[in-house]
Design a protein around this motif. Structure first.
Motif, PDB file in Angstrom:
ATOM      1  N   GLY A 271      12.017  -3.332   4.725  1.00  0.00           N
ATOM      2  CA  GLY A 271      11.508  -2.545   3.602  1.00  0.00           C
ATOM      3  C   GLY A 271       9.999  -2.480   3.506  1.00  0.00           C
ATOM      4  O   GLY A 271       9.467  -2.029   2.501  1.00  0.00           O
ATOM      5  N   PHE A 272       9.295  -2.897   4.559  1.00  0.00           N
ATOM      6  CA  PHE A 272       7.834  -2.910   4.492  1.00  0.00           C
ATOM      7  C   PHE A 272       7.257  -1.675   5.171  1.00  0.00           C
ATOM      8  O   PHE A 272       7.702  -1.279   6.248  1.00  0.00           O
ATOM      9  N   VAL A 273       6.270  -1.067   4.523  1.00  0.00           N
ATOM     10  CA  VAL A 273       5.566   0.070   5.097  1.00  0.00           C
ATOM     11  C   VAL A 273       4.069  -0.120   4.844  1.00  0.00           C
ATOM     12  O   VAL A 273       3.665  -0.577   3.774  1.00  0.00           O
ATOM     13  N   GLN A 274       3.272   0.198   5.838  1.00  0.00           N
ATOM     14  CA  GLN A 274       1.819   0.071   5.705  1.00  0.00           C
ATOM     15  C   GLN A 274       1.180   1.444   5.710  1.00  0.00           C
ATOM     16  O   GLN A 274       1.553   2.324   6.492  1.00  0.00           O
ATOM     17  N   ILE A 275       0.213   1.624   4.815  1.00  0.00           N
ATOM     18  CA  ILE A 275      -0.531   2.880   4.676  1.00  0.00           C
ATOM     19  C   ILE A 275      -2.012   2.566   4.857  1.00  0.00           C
ATOM     20  O   ILE A 275      -2.495   1.530   4.391  1.00  0.00           O
ATOM     21  N   VAL A 276      -2.721   3.457   5.525  1.00  0.00           N
ATOM     22  CA  VAL A 276      -4.180   3.334   5.643  1.00  0.00           C
ATOM     23  C   VAL A 276      -4.799   4.640   5.163  1.00  0.00           C
ATOM     24  O   VAL A 276      -4.480   5.721   5.673  1.00  0.00           O
ATOM     25  N   ARG A 277      -5.668   4.520   4.147  1.00  0.00           N
ATOM     26  CA  ARG A 277      -6.368   5.674   3.574  1.00  0.00           C
ATOM     27  C   ARG A 277      -7.874   5.467   3.685  1.00  0.00           C
ATOM     28  O   ARG A 277      -8.343   4.333   3.765  1.00  0.00           O
ATOM     29  N   PRO A 278      -8.648   6.554   3.662  1.00  0.00           N
ATOM     30  CA  PRO A 278     -10.098   6.392   3.598  1.00  0.00           C
ATOM     31  C   PRO A 278     -10.479   5.576   2.358  1.00  0.00           C
ATOM     32  O   PRO A 278      -9.870   5.718   1.293  1.00  0.00           O
ATOM     33  N   ARG A 279     -11.487   4.732   2.511  1.00  0.00           N
ATOM     34  CA  ARG A 279     -11.931   3.879   1.409  1.00  0.00           C
ATOM     35  C   ARG A 279     -13.414   4.148   1.162  1.00  0.00           C
ATOM     36  O   ARG A 279     -14.265   3.728   1.937  1.00  0.00           O
ATOM     37  N   LYS A 280     -13.703   4.860   0.085  1.00  0.00           N
ATOM     38  CA  LYS A 280     -15.083   5.252  -0.183  1.00  0.00           C
ATOM     39  C   LYS A 280     -15.740   4.423  -1.282  1.00  0.00           C
ATOM     40  O   LYS A 280     -16.969   4.463  -1.432  1.00  0.00           O
ATOM     41  N   ARG A 281     -14.949   3.709  -2.044  1.00  0.00           N
ATOM     42  CA  ARG A 281     -15.494   2.952  -3.175  1.00  0.00           C
ATOM     43  C   ARG A 281     -14.446   1.938  -3.618  1.00  0.00           C
ATOM     44  O   ARG A 281     -13.314   1.939  -3.136  1.00  0.00           O
ATOM     45  N   ALA A 282     -14.819   1.094  -4.555  1.00  0.00           N
ATOM     46  CA  ALA A 282     -13.875   0.125  -5.102  1.00  0.00           C
ATOM     47  C   ALA A 282     -12.793   0.849  -5.892  1.00  0.00           C
ATOM     48  O   ALA A 282     -13.066   1.803  -6.629  1.00  0.00           O
ATOM     49  N   SER A 283     -11.554   0.398  -5.735  1.00  0.00           N
ATOM     50  CA  SER A 283     -10.465   0.939  -6.537  1.00  0.00           C
ATOM     51  C   SER A 283     -10.590   0.434  -7.975  1.00  0.00           C
ATOM     52  O   SER A 283     -11.353  -0.501  -8.268  1.00  0.00           O
ATOM     53  N   LEU A 284      -9.831   1.042  -8.875  1.00  0.00           N
ATOM     54  CA  LEU A 284      -9.833   0.556 -10.258  1.00  0.00           C
ATOM     55  C   LEU A 284      -9.310  -0.869 -10.326  1.00  0.00           C
ATOM     56  O   LEU A 284      -9.744  -1.667 -11.163  1.00  0.00           O
ATOM     57  N   LEU A 285      -8.366  -1.210  -9.429  1.00  0.00           N
ATOM     58  CA  LEU A 285      -7.865  -2.583  -9.374  1.00  0.00           C
ATOM     59  C   LEU A 285      -8.987  -3.560  -9.026  1.00  0.00           C
ATOM     60  O   LEU A 285      -9.106  -4.634  -9.632  1.00  0.00           O
ATOM     61  N   GLU A 286      -9.809  -3.197  -8.049  1.00  0.00           N
ATOM     62  CA  GLU A 286     -10.897  -4.075  -7.634  1.00  0.00           C
ATOM     63  C   GLU A 286     -11.951  -4.190  -8.724  1.00  0.00           C
ATOM     64  O   GLU A 286     -12.496  -5.273  -8.965  1.00  0.00           O
ATOM     65  N   LEU A 287     -12.253  -3.095  -9.393  1.00  0.00           N
ATOM     66  CA  LEU A 287     -13.223  -3.152 -10.483  1.00  0.00           C
ATOM     67  C   LEU A 287     -12.733  -4.059 -11.602  1.00  0.00           C
ATOM     68  O   LEU A 287     -13.519  -4.764 -12.236  1.00  0.00           O
ATOM     69  N   ALA A 288     -11.430  -4.055 -11.840  1.00  0.00           N
ATOM     70  CA  ALA A 288     -10.860  -4.883 -12.906  1.00  0.00           C
ATOM     71  C   ALA A 288     -10.940  -6.370 -12.592  1.00  0.00           C
ATOM     72  O   ALA A 288     -10.785  -7.204 -13.495  1.00  0.00           O
ATOM     73  N   GLN A 289     -11.156  -6.727 -11.308  1.00  0.00           N
ATOM     74  CA  GLN A 289     -11.281  -8.142 -10.958  1.00  0.00           C
ATOM     75  C   GLN A 289     -12.553  -8.747 -11.551  1.00  0.00           C
ATOM     76  O   GLN A 289     -12.613  -9.947 -11.793  1.00  0.00           O
ATOM     77  N   ASP A 290     -13.570  -7.923 -11.749  1.00  0.00           N
ATOM     78  CA  ASP A 290     -14.793  -8.371 -12.421  1.00  0.00           C
ATOM     79  C   ASP A 290     -14.555  -8.202 -13.917  1.00  0.00           C
ATOM     80  O   ASP A 290     -15.046  -7.281 -14.565  1.00  0.00           O
ATOM     81  N   ARG A 291     -13.776  -9.129 -14.482  1.00  0.00           N
ATOM     82  CA  ARG A 291     -13.207  -8.925 -15.811  1.00  0.00           C
ATOM     83  C   ARG A 291     -14.242  -8.703 -16.900  1.00  0.00           C
ATOM     84  O   ARG A 291     -14.084  -7.823 -17.752  1.00  0.00           O
ATOM     85  N   ALA A 292     -15.303  -9.520 -16.930  1.00  0.00           N
ATOM     86  CA  ALA A 292     -16.263  -9.413 -18.027  1.00  0.00           C
ATOM     87  C   ALA A 292     -16.902  -8.026 -18.047  1.00  0.00           C
ATOM     88  O   ALA A 292     -16.962  -7.369 -19.097  1.00  0.00           O
ATOM     89  N   ALA A 293     -17.364  -7.553 -16.889  1.00  0.00           N
ATOM     90  CA  ALA A 293     -18.004  -6.241 -16.828  1.00  0.00           C
ATOM     91  C   ALA A 293     -17.001  -5.129 -17.112  1.00  0.00           C
ATOM     92  O   ALA A 293     -17.311  -4.153 -17.808  1.00  0.00           O
ATOM     93  N   PHE A 294     -15.792  -5.271 -16.579  1.00  0.00           N
ATOM     94  CA  PHE A 294     -14.742  -4.274 -16.781  1.00  0.00           C
ATOM     95  C   PHE A 294     -14.414  -4.139 -18.269  1.00  0.00           C
ATOM     96  O   PHE A 294     -14.349  -3.030 -18.814  1.00  0.00           O
ATOM     97  N   GLU A 295     -14.233  -5.284 -18.941  1.00  0.00           N
ATOM     98  CA  GLU A 295     -13.867  -5.256 -20.360  1.00  0.00           C
ATOM     99  C   GLU A 295     -15.042  -4.827 -21.226  1.00  0.00           C
ATOM    100  O   GLU A 295     -14.850  -4.161 -22.252  1.00  0.00           O
ATOM    101  N   ALA A 296     -16.257  -5.180 -20.821  1.00  0.00           N
ATOM    102  CA  ALA A 296     -17.428  -4.761 -21.597  1.00  0.00           C
ATOM    103  C   ALA A 296     -17.566  -3.240 -21.576  1.00  0.00           C
ATOM    104  O   ALA A 296     -17.795  -2.609 -22.619  1.00  0.00           O
ATOM    105  N   ARG A 297     -17.424  -2.642 -20.411  1.00  0.00           N
ATOM    106  CA  ARG A 297     -17.556  -1.186 -20.325  1.00  0.00           C
ATOM    107  C   ARG A 297     -16.420  -0.492 -21.061  1.00  0.00           C
ATOM    108  O   ARG A 297     -16.620   0.553 -21.688  1.00  0.00           O
ATOM    109  N   ASP A 298     -15.218  -1.070 -21.027  1.00  0.00           N
ATOM    110  CA  ASP A 298     -14.104  -0.472 -21.764  1.00  0.00           C
ATOM    111  C   ASP A 298     -14.342  -0.557 -23.274  1.00  0.00           C
ATOM    112  O   ASP A 298     -14.046   0.393 -24.007  1.00  0.00           O
TER     113      ASP A 298
END
Length: 307
Positions: free
Chosen positions: A219-246
């Motif tokens: 059931g495993f499938v791998q996808i590769v897409r162009p990566r031009k910037r941080a995803s929203l998931l990655e931005l959310a890892q910086d919690r303090a900055a993410f929550e401050a901007r929200d």
């Protein structure tokens, strides 16, 4: 007809492809991060494969394809192909290439300035929690330095969950702006036709360009897409900055007047380090902005009160 909407915020610019009230695709561009598509005047510091260029501000850019016959020390115009990615590997430099023409990203599309729909709040919660729910199941998304992993689980039959989960995963990849290497763990099914149906669901829901493997027997499938910037998931890892901007975004839509922002101490500390953000909010609301720390609040529990 879906349309791109740009919402200029404090500390970030938000863009979303909106279809009715639904967000099909989104991205967040941080004010202090040079975006993909930007042309930069720089100087070549290292030639050859994985060359290196440096701009006037001292920012360094890796040139994976090199710089051709340009001599080291020469002036060169480059175009950013992947912005700096925050998170677990801050040492990684942004990527670029020698500019040969008009290289553009979202700026080349028709974009309307406006306010994003209320579903943006749901999108932010998906990025914050890493959980995306769909009919009969849910996705759990985990960004890692190597790839973003998506686990599909639910209560339906393995065959139905495999196909619907694959479609939901592909839609979440687009909505949360996930690029690079992505692994999707679908329910194991012995049905070859079910695995093929899951692959078709991905192809139908995720626009090109991307590459993928077949769905294997586990059931495993791998996808590769162009990566031009941080995803929203990655931005959310910086919690303090993410929550401050929200918090700033939510407060900026309130009625005019002075406000006190009440938030977790870590969020307040970050806001104190960005007086320009507070000044921007004060101008938007036409009143003084204060801060109050409350350790009992969760990181995402900030709010504004009359000041």
């Amino acid at each position: 007809m879906p349309e791109w909407i740009r919402e200029r915020g404090i500390g970030e610019t938000r863009l979303a492809l909106v279809d009715g009230h639904d967000i099909v695709e989104a991205r967040v561009l941080l004010d202090d991060v040079i975006p993909a598509g930007r042309l930069i005047d720089a100087r070549l510091m290292r030639s050859g494969r994985n060359g290196l260029a440096r701009d006037a501000a001292g920012n360094e850019y890796l040139l994976p394809a090199g710089a051709g016959r340009i001599a080291e020390g020469a002036a060169v115009t480059i175009v950013v192909t992947r912005s700096a990615i925050p998170g677990a590997e801050p040492w990684k430099r942004p990527l670029a290439k020698v500019a040969t023409g008009a290289d553009t990203d979202i700026a080349s599309r028709d974009v309307r300035d406006g306010r994003l729909p209320a579903s943006w709040n749901d999108l932010i919660e998906e990025a914050r929690s890493g959980i995306v729910r769909f009919d009969g199941g849910e996705l759990r998304l985990s960004p890692t330095p190597a790839m973003t992993l998506i686990d599909v689980d639910g209560t339906r039959t393995a065959e139905d969950l495999s196909m619907d989960g694959a479609r939901a995963a592909a839609q979440a990849i687009r909505r949360l702006d996930i690029g690079g290497s992505i692994g999707i763990d679908l329910p194991t099914t012995g049905s070859k036709s079910a695995r093929q149906a899951a692959a078709v669901a991905i192809d139908e829901a995720l626009p090109q360009p991307f590459e993928r493997t077949a769905v294997n027997g586990f059931g495993f499938v791998q996808i590769v897409r162009p990566r031009k910037r941080a995803s929203l998931l990655e931005l959310a890892q910086d919690r303090a900055a993410f929550e401050a901007r929200d918090l700033l975004r939510r407060t900026s839509s309130e009625a005019p007047g002075a406000r006190r922002l009440v938030a977790h101490p870590v969020v307040v500390e970050l806001l104190e380090r960005h007086p320009d953000w507070l000044a921007s909010l004060a101008r938007l609301l036409g009143g003084e902005i204060g801060l109050r720390a409350d350790a009992k609040l969760p990181m995402s529990g900030g709010y504004a009160e009359p000041f």
